[in-house]
Design a protein around this motif. Sequence first.
Motif, PDB file in Angstrom:
ATOM      1  N   SER A   1      73.482  22.157  66.333  1.00 47.12           N
ATOM      2  CA  SER A   1      72.558  21.325  65.338  1.00 47.12           C
ATOM      3  C   SER A   1      73.017  21.735  63.732  1.00 47.12           C
ATOM      4  O   SER A   1      73.581  23.068  63.691  1.00 47.12           O
ATOM      5  CB  SER A   1      71.160  21.642  65.600  1.00 47.12           C
ATOM      6  N   GLU A   2      72.467  21.182  62.775  1.00 46.02           N
ATOM      7  CA  GLU A   2      72.494  21.388  61.509  1.00 46.02           C
ATOM      8  C   GLU A   2      72.060  22.986  61.008  1.00 46.02           C
ATOM      9  O   GLU A   2      72.646  23.690  60.427  1.00 46.02           O
ATOM     10  CB  GLU A   2      71.935  20.502  60.608  1.00 46.02           C
ATOM     11  N   SER A   3      70.914  23.225  61.667  1.00 48.90           N
ATOM     12  CA  SER A   3      70.336  24.659  61.469  1.00 48.90           C
ATOM     13  C   SER A   3      71.413  25.689  62.008  1.00 48.90           C
ATOM     14  O   SER A   3      71.684  26.729  61.263  1.00 48.90           O
ATOM     15  CB  SER A   3      69.003  24.699  61.845  1.00 48.90           C
ATOM     16  N   GLU A   4      71.573  25.392  63.250  1.00 45.77           N
ATOM     17  CA  GLU A   4      72.700  26.138  64.070  1.00 45.77           C
ATOM     18  C   GLU A   4      73.888  26.658  63.073  1.00 45.77           C
ATOM     19  O   GLU A   4      74.616  27.685  62.809  1.00 45.77           O
ATOM     20  CB  GLU A   4      72.730  26.103  65.514  1.00 45.77           C
TER      21      GLU A   4
ATOM     22  N   ARG B   1      77.353  29.899  59.309  1.00 42.76           N
ATOM     23  CA  ARG B   1      77.929  29.924  58.079  1.00 42.76           C
ATOM     24  C   ARG B   1      77.527  31.217  57.238  1.00 42.76           C
ATOM     25  O   ARG B   1      78.164  31.866  56.834  1.00 42.76           O
ATOM     26  CB  ARG B   1      77.803  28.712  57.128  1.00 42.76           C
ATOM     27  N   LYS B   2      76.209  31.170  57.113  1.00 36.80           N
ATOM     28  CA  LYS B   2      75.574  32.413  56.454  1.00 36.80           C
ATOM     29  C   LYS B   2      75.791  33.877  57.154  1.00 36.80           C
ATOM     30  O   LYS B   2      76.243  34.680  56.441  1.00 36.80           O
ATOM     31  CB  LYS B   2      73.826  32.027  56.542  1.00 36.80           C
ATOM     32  N   LEU B   3      75.905  33.815  58.522  1.00 35.80           N
ATOM     33  CA  LEU B   3      76.474  34.957  59.040  1.00 35.80           C
ATOM     34  C   LEU B   3      77.829  35.262  58.699  1.00 35.80           C
ATOM     35  O   LEU B   3      78.190  36.549  58.517  1.00 35.80           O
ATOM     36  CB  LEU B   3      76.242  34.809  60.683  1.00 35.80           C
ATOM     37  N   ARG B   4      78.517  34.458  58.510  1.00 34.41           N
ATOM     38  CA  ARG B   4      79.851  34.606  58.413  1.00 34.41           C
ATOM     39  C   ARG B   4      80.170  35.137  56.839  1.00 34.41           C
ATOM     40  O   ARG B   4      81.267  35.900  56.534  1.00 34.41           O
ATOM     41  CB  ARG B   4      81.055  33.434  58.684  1.00 34.41           C
TER      42      ARG B   4
ATOM     43  N   GLU C   1      73.101  44.813  51.731  1.00 30.69           N
ATOM     44  CA  GLU C   1      72.490  43.501  51.960  1.00 30.69           C
ATOM     45  C   GLU C   1      71.982  43.711  53.317  1.00 30.69           C
ATOM     46  O   GLU C   1      72.930  44.027  54.326  1.00 30.69           O
ATOM     47  CB  GLU C   1      73.344  42.574  51.557  1.00 30.69           C
ATOM     48  N   ARG C   2      70.916  43.000  53.540  1.00 29.00           N
ATOM     49  CA  ARG C   2      70.416  42.789  54.706  1.00 29.00           C
ATOM     50  C   ARG C   2      70.025  41.161  55.011  1.00 29.00           C
ATOM     51  O   ARG C   2      69.527  40.849  54.178  1.00 29.00           O
ATOM     52  CB  ARG C   2      69.421  43.689  55.221  1.00 29.00           C
ATOM     53  N   VAL C   3      70.155  41.189  56.212  1.00 28.03           N
ATOM     54  CA  VAL C   3      69.768  39.549  56.480  1.00 28.03           C
ATOM     55  C   VAL C   3      68.137  39.687  57.185  1.00 28.03           C
ATOM     56  O   VAL C   3      67.976  40.375  58.008  1.00 28.03           O
ATOM     57  CB  VAL C   3      70.547  39.060  57.480  1.00 28.03           C
ATOM     58  N   VAL C   4      67.462  39.219  56.378  1.00 30.39           N
ATOM     59  CA  VAL C   4      65.717  39.211  56.691  1.00 30.39           C
ATOM     60  C   VAL C   4      65.498  37.911  56.874  1.00 30.39           C
ATOM     61  O   VAL C   4      66.028  36.815  56.406  1.00 30.39           O
ATOM     62  CB  VAL C   4      65.096  39.993  55.820  1.00 30.39           C
ATOM     63  N   PRO C   5      64.493  37.747  57.722  1.00 27.42           N
ATOM     64  CA  PRO C   5      63.962  36.433  58.235  1.00 27.42           C
ATOM     65  C   PRO C   5      63.380  35.576  56.840  1.00 27.42           C
ATOM     66  O   PRO C   5      62.707  36.399  56.014  1.00 27.42           O
ATOM     67  CB  PRO C   5      62.902  36.578  59.146  1.00 27.42           C
TER      68      PRO C   5
END
Length: 292
Positions: free
Chosen positions: A266-269, A274-277, A285-289
Amino acid sequence: MCRPIYDYVLFRTKGCAVTAELEPSPASLTPAQAFDALYAFCAPALVRQAYLLTGRRELARESVERAFQLAWQRWPEVAVDPDPAGWMRAMTYEYALSPWHRFHPRHRRHEPPAADPSDRPLMAALLELPPPQRRSLLLYDGLGLDLPETAAETEASTPTTASRLMNARAAIAARLPDLGDPSALHERLTSLAAHERLRASKPPTVRNGGERRARFWTRAAIAFTVALIGTTALTVRTAPTHYEPPVAPGAEIQGVPPRVGQGALSESEVSLRRKLRESMGNGPERVVPLAH
Protein backbone atom coordinates in the motif's frame (compact mmCIF):
# COMPACT_ATOMS: atom_id res chain seq x y z
CA MET A 1 35.84 -110.52 -8.00
CA CYS A 2 38.12 -108.86 -10.56
CA ARG A 3 41.88 -108.89 -10.07
CA PRO A 4 43.49 -105.49 -9.53
CA ILE A 5 45.43 -103.81 -12.27
CA TYR A 6 48.68 -104.18 -10.34
CA ASP A 7 48.66 -107.93 -11.07
CA TYR A 8 49.20 -107.27 -14.80
CA VAL A 9 52.09 -105.96 -16.81
CA LEU A 10 50.08 -105.81 -20.03
CA PHE A 11 46.32 -105.47 -20.37
CA ARG A 12 43.86 -107.31 -22.56
CA THR A 13 41.56 -104.54 -23.71
CA LYS A 14 39.67 -103.56 -26.84
CA GLY A 15 40.73 -100.39 -28.55
CA CYS A 16 44.31 -100.28 -27.24
CA ALA A 17 47.43 -100.55 -29.31
CA VAL A 18 48.40 -104.00 -27.99
CA THR A 19 46.23 -106.97 -27.05
CA ALA A 20 48.34 -109.24 -24.86
CA GLU A 21 48.51 -110.57 -21.35
CA LEU A 22 51.41 -111.92 -19.39
CA GLU A 23 51.50 -114.09 -16.34
CA PRO A 24 50.40 -112.19 -13.25
CA SER A 25 53.22 -110.82 -11.13
CA PRO A 26 53.02 -110.73 -7.33
CA ALA A 27 51.83 -107.16 -6.88
CA SER A 28 55.30 -105.78 -7.67
CA LEU A 29 54.06 -102.73 -9.57
CA THR A 30 53.69 -99.41 -7.83
CA PRO A 31 50.65 -97.27 -8.67
CA ALA A 32 52.79 -95.03 -10.87
CA GLN A 33 54.23 -98.02 -12.76
CA ALA A 34 50.79 -99.52 -13.32
CA PHE A 35 49.48 -96.18 -14.53
CA ASP A 36 52.42 -95.75 -16.89
CA ALA A 37 51.89 -99.24 -18.29
CA LEU A 38 48.22 -98.56 -18.96
CA TYR A 39 49.05 -95.22 -20.55
CA ALA A 40 51.83 -96.64 -22.74
CA PHE A 41 49.59 -99.28 -24.29
CA CYS A 42 46.32 -97.33 -24.55
CA ALA A 43 47.24 -93.69 -25.16
CA PRO A 44 48.46 -93.97 -28.80
CA ALA A 45 45.29 -95.78 -29.91
CA LEU A 46 43.06 -93.42 -27.94
CA VAL A 47 44.68 -90.37 -29.51
CA ARG A 48 43.91 -91.76 -32.96
CA GLN A 49 40.32 -92.55 -31.98
CA ALA A 50 39.84 -89.06 -30.54
CA TYR A 51 41.20 -87.65 -33.80
CA LEU A 52 38.63 -89.65 -35.77
CA LEU A 53 35.90 -88.26 -33.50
CA THR A 54 36.95 -84.61 -33.68
CA GLY A 55 39.19 -84.16 -36.71
CA ARG A 56 41.54 -82.05 -34.55
CA ARG A 57 44.96 -83.29 -33.57
CA GLU A 58 45.57 -81.05 -30.56
CA LEU A 59 42.11 -81.70 -29.14
CA ALA A 60 42.69 -85.44 -29.51
CA ARG A 61 45.90 -85.24 -27.50
CA GLU A 62 44.28 -83.05 -24.86
CA SER A 63 41.30 -85.40 -24.55
CA VAL A 64 43.54 -88.37 -23.80
CA GLU A 65 45.64 -86.41 -21.32
CA ARG A 66 42.58 -85.13 -19.45
CA ALA A 67 41.13 -88.64 -19.27
CA PHE A 68 44.35 -90.08 -17.84
CA GLN A 69 44.73 -87.18 -15.41
CA LEU A 70 41.24 -87.92 -14.13
CA ALA A 71 42.17 -91.60 -13.89
CA TRP A 72 45.26 -90.77 -11.85
CA GLN A 73 43.15 -88.74 -9.44
CA ARG A 74 40.78 -91.72 -9.10
CA TRP A 75 43.41 -94.41 -9.40
CA PRO A 76 42.18 -96.60 -6.51
CA GLU A 77 38.85 -96.85 -8.35
CA VAL A 78 40.32 -97.30 -11.85
CA ALA A 79 42.92 -99.83 -10.69
CA VAL A 80 40.28 -102.39 -9.71
CA ASP A 81 37.94 -101.69 -12.65
CA PRO A 82 37.20 -104.83 -14.70
CA ASP A 83 37.96 -102.89 -17.92
CA PRO A 84 40.33 -99.98 -17.20
CA ALA A 85 40.88 -99.30 -20.90
CA GLY A 86 37.13 -99.06 -21.43
CA TRP A 87 36.95 -96.56 -18.58
CA MET A 88 39.72 -94.52 -20.20
CA ARG A 89 38.06 -94.71 -23.61
CA ALA A 90 34.71 -93.50 -22.24
CA MET A 91 36.33 -90.53 -20.49
CA THR A 92 38.34 -89.67 -23.62
CA TYR A 93 35.26 -89.75 -25.84
CA GLU A 94 33.22 -87.67 -23.39
CA TYR A 95 35.84 -84.95 -23.28
CA ALA A 96 36.51 -85.01 -27.03
CA LEU A 97 32.80 -84.67 -27.93
CA SER A 98 32.02 -82.01 -25.32
CA PRO A 99 30.05 -79.16 -26.96
CA TRP A 100 31.98 -76.56 -24.96
CA HIS A 101 35.02 -76.95 -27.23
CA ARG A 102 33.26 -74.98 -29.95
CA PHE A 103 33.80 -71.80 -27.91
CA HIS A 104 37.58 -72.30 -27.72
CA PRO A 105 39.63 -69.95 -29.92
CA ARG A 106 41.42 -72.89 -31.54
CA HIS A 107 38.18 -73.87 -33.32
CA ARG A 108 38.45 -70.62 -35.26
CA ARG A 109 41.69 -71.82 -36.81
CA HIS A 110 41.62 -74.04 -39.85
CA GLU A 111 42.70 -77.61 -39.14
CA PRO A 112 45.03 -79.08 -41.79
CA PRO A 113 43.46 -82.00 -43.69
CA ALA A 114 44.48 -85.60 -43.24
CA ALA A 115 48.04 -86.39 -44.30
CA ASP A 116 46.94 -89.24 -46.59
CA PRO A 117 44.70 -87.91 -49.41
CA SER A 118 42.83 -91.21 -49.50
CA ASP A 119 41.70 -90.64 -45.89
CA ARG A 120 40.14 -87.25 -46.52
CA PRO A 121 36.78 -88.34 -48.02
CA LEU A 122 36.04 -90.73 -45.15
CA MET A 123 37.20 -88.21 -42.55
CA ALA A 124 34.90 -85.58 -44.04
CA ALA A 125 32.00 -88.03 -44.05
CA LEU A 126 32.66 -88.99 -40.42
CA LEU A 127 32.81 -85.39 -39.23
CA GLU A 128 29.47 -84.62 -40.89
CA LEU A 129 27.73 -87.28 -38.78
CA PRO A 130 26.05 -86.24 -35.52
CA PRO A 131 28.36 -86.96 -32.54
CA PRO A 132 26.24 -89.87 -31.16
CA GLN A 133 26.24 -91.61 -34.57
CA ARG A 134 29.96 -90.94 -35.04
CA ARG A 135 30.76 -92.43 -31.63
CA SER A 136 28.56 -95.48 -32.12
CA LEU A 137 30.02 -96.15 -35.57
CA LEU A 138 33.59 -95.93 -34.28
CA LEU A 139 32.89 -98.26 -31.36
CA TYR A 140 30.94 -100.85 -33.33
CA ASP A 141 32.51 -100.84 -36.81
CA GLY A 142 35.90 -99.43 -35.82
CA LEU A 143 36.78 -101.16 -32.56
CA GLY A 144 34.59 -104.20 -32.96
CA LEU A 145 32.44 -103.86 -29.83
CA ASP A 146 29.15 -105.70 -29.95
CA LEU A 147 25.82 -103.90 -29.89
CA PRO A 148 25.10 -104.19 -26.13
CA GLU A 149 28.62 -102.98 -25.26
CA THR A 150 28.27 -100.06 -27.66
CA ALA A 151 24.90 -99.16 -26.19
CA ALA A 152 26.25 -99.35 -22.63
CA GLU A 153 29.26 -97.16 -23.40
CA THR A 154 27.18 -94.53 -25.20
CA GLU A 155 24.55 -94.66 -22.42
CA ALA A 156 21.74 -95.42 -24.85
CA SER A 157 19.30 -98.25 -25.33
CA THR A 158 20.10 -101.06 -27.73
CA PRO A 159 17.38 -100.09 -30.28
CA THR A 160 18.58 -96.48 -30.23
CA THR A 161 22.17 -97.56 -30.78
CA ALA A 162 21.13 -99.85 -33.64
CA SER A 163 19.23 -96.97 -35.26
CA ARG A 164 22.26 -94.70 -34.93
CA LEU A 165 24.48 -97.31 -36.57
CA MET A 166 22.09 -97.83 -39.47
CA ASN A 167 21.77 -94.10 -40.09
CA ALA A 168 25.54 -93.60 -39.87
CA ARG A 169 26.22 -96.45 -42.29
CA ALA A 170 23.62 -95.10 -44.70
CA ALA A 171 25.18 -91.62 -44.60
CA ILE A 172 28.67 -93.05 -45.21
CA ALA A 173 27.44 -95.26 -48.05
CA ALA A 174 25.64 -92.32 -49.68
CA ARG A 175 28.94 -90.42 -49.94
CA LEU A 176 31.27 -93.39 -50.39
CA PRO A 177 29.41 -96.26 -52.11
CA ASP A 178 32.43 -98.57 -51.91
CA LEU A 179 32.08 -98.57 -48.11
CA GLY A 180 28.48 -99.77 -48.09
CA ASP A 181 29.62 -103.22 -46.97
CA PRO A 182 30.10 -103.28 -43.15
CA SER A 183 33.25 -105.43 -43.47
CA ALA A 184 34.81 -102.95 -45.89
CA LEU A 185 33.85 -100.09 -43.58
CA HIS A 186 35.41 -101.89 -40.61
CA GLU A 187 38.64 -102.50 -42.49
CA ARG A 188 38.78 -98.88 -43.65
CA LEU A 189 38.10 -97.48 -40.17
CA THR A 190 40.81 -99.70 -38.72
CA SER A 191 43.44 -98.22 -41.03
CA LEU A 192 42.08 -94.67 -41.11
CA ALA A 193 44.53 -91.98 -40.00
CA ALA A 194 47.30 -94.54 -39.63
CA HIS A 195 49.75 -92.14 -41.29
CA GLU A 196 48.91 -89.19 -39.04
CA ARG A 197 51.66 -87.94 -36.76
CA LEU A 198 49.61 -87.90 -33.59
CA ARG A 199 51.66 -87.34 -30.47
CA ALA A 200 50.97 -88.24 -26.88
CA SER A 201 52.77 -86.85 -23.86
CA LYS A 202 54.97 -89.00 -21.64
CA PRO A 203 53.27 -90.73 -18.67
CA PRO A 204 55.19 -88.77 -15.99
CA THR A 205 54.14 -85.52 -17.67
CA VAL A 206 50.50 -86.57 -17.56
CA ARG A 207 50.73 -87.66 -13.92
CA ASN A 208 52.43 -84.43 -12.89
CA GLY A 209 49.88 -82.41 -14.81
CA GLY A 210 47.06 -84.24 -13.09
CA GLU A 211 48.60 -83.61 -9.68
CA ARG A 212 49.05 -79.91 -10.44
CA ARG A 213 45.44 -79.65 -11.62
CA ALA A 214 44.23 -81.42 -8.49
CA ARG A 215 46.24 -79.05 -6.27
CA PHE A 216 44.91 -76.04 -8.15
CA TRP A 217 41.28 -77.06 -7.74
CA THR A 218 41.87 -77.98 -4.10
CA ARG A 219 43.32 -74.54 -3.39
CA ALA A 220 40.51 -72.90 -5.35
CA ALA A 221 37.94 -74.79 -3.29
CA ILE A 222 39.68 -73.77 -0.06
CA ALA A 223 39.81 -70.12 -1.17
CA PHE A 224 36.15 -70.18 -2.12
CA THR A 225 35.25 -71.74 1.23
CA VAL A 226 37.25 -69.12 3.13
CA ALA A 227 35.60 -66.32 1.14
CA LEU A 228 32.18 -67.80 1.81
CA ILE A 229 32.90 -68.07 5.54
CA GLY A 230 34.18 -64.46 5.61
CA THR A 231 31.11 -63.19 3.78
CA THR A 232 28.84 -65.08 6.15
CA ALA A 233 30.67 -63.71 9.20
CA LEU A 234 30.45 -60.15 7.86
CA THR A 235 26.75 -60.56 7.21
CA VAL A 236 26.15 -61.86 10.73
CA ARG A 237 28.22 -59.00 12.17
CA THR A 238 26.43 -56.21 10.32
CA ALA A 239 22.92 -57.62 10.25
CA PRO A 240 20.33 -56.00 12.63
CA THR A 241 19.69 -57.87 15.87
CA HIS A 242 16.09 -56.73 16.45
CA TYR A 243 13.07 -55.91 14.43
CA GLU A 244 12.72 -52.32 13.27
CA PRO A 245 9.25 -51.49 11.97
CA PRO A 246 9.29 -49.52 8.77
CA VAL A 247 8.47 -45.80 8.82
CA ALA A 248 4.86 -45.22 7.90
CA PRO A 249 4.37 -43.21 4.74
CA GLY A 250 3.25 -39.59 5.17
CA ALA A 251 -0.46 -38.72 4.98
CA GLU A 252 -1.88 -35.63 3.33
CA ILE A 253 -3.39 -33.06 5.80
CA GLN A 254 -6.79 -31.85 4.79
CA GLY A 255 -8.34 -28.39 5.45
CA VAL A 256 -5.18 -26.28 5.21
CA PRO A 257 -5.67 -23.20 3.02
CA PRO A 258 -3.29 -23.02 0.13
CA ARG A 259 -0.36 -20.63 0.30
CA VAL A 260 -0.81 -17.42 -1.67
CA GLY A 261 1.78 -15.03 -2.95
CA GLN A 262 2.40 -11.58 -1.35
CA GLY A 263 0.39 -8.81 -2.94
CA ALA A 264 1.41 -5.25 -3.82
CA LEU A 265 2.36 -2.78 -1.01
CA SER A 266 0.00 0.00 0.00
CA GLU A 267 1.02 3.68 -0.18
CA SER A 268 1.73 3.82 3.58
CA GLU A 269 3.84 0.69 3.39
CA VAL A 270 5.79 2.12 0.48
CA SER A 271 6.36 5.38 2.36
CA LEU A 272 7.52 3.51 5.47
CA ARG A 273 9.91 1.35 3.48
CA ARG A 274 11.39 4.49 1.85
CA LYS A 275 11.82 6.18 5.21
CA LEU A 276 13.53 3.14 6.70
CA ARG A 277 15.95 2.95 3.82
CA GLU A 278 16.81 6.67 4.02
CA SER A 279 17.38 6.74 7.79
CA MET A 280 20.70 5.80 9.30
CA GLY A 281 21.11 2.33 10.61
CA ASN A 282 22.93 3.54 13.72
CA GLY A 283 23.68 6.96 15.17
CA PRO A 284 21.89 9.66 17.15
CA GLU A 285 18.78 9.64 15.08
CA ARG A 286 16.03 7.32 16.14
CA VAL A 287 12.87 6.41 14.45
CA VAL A 288 10.03 7.22 16.82
CA PRO A 289 6.35 6.71 16.30
CA LEU A 290 4.52 9.78 14.96
CA ALA A 291 1.47 11.01 16.77
CA HIS A 292 -1.71 11.31 14.75
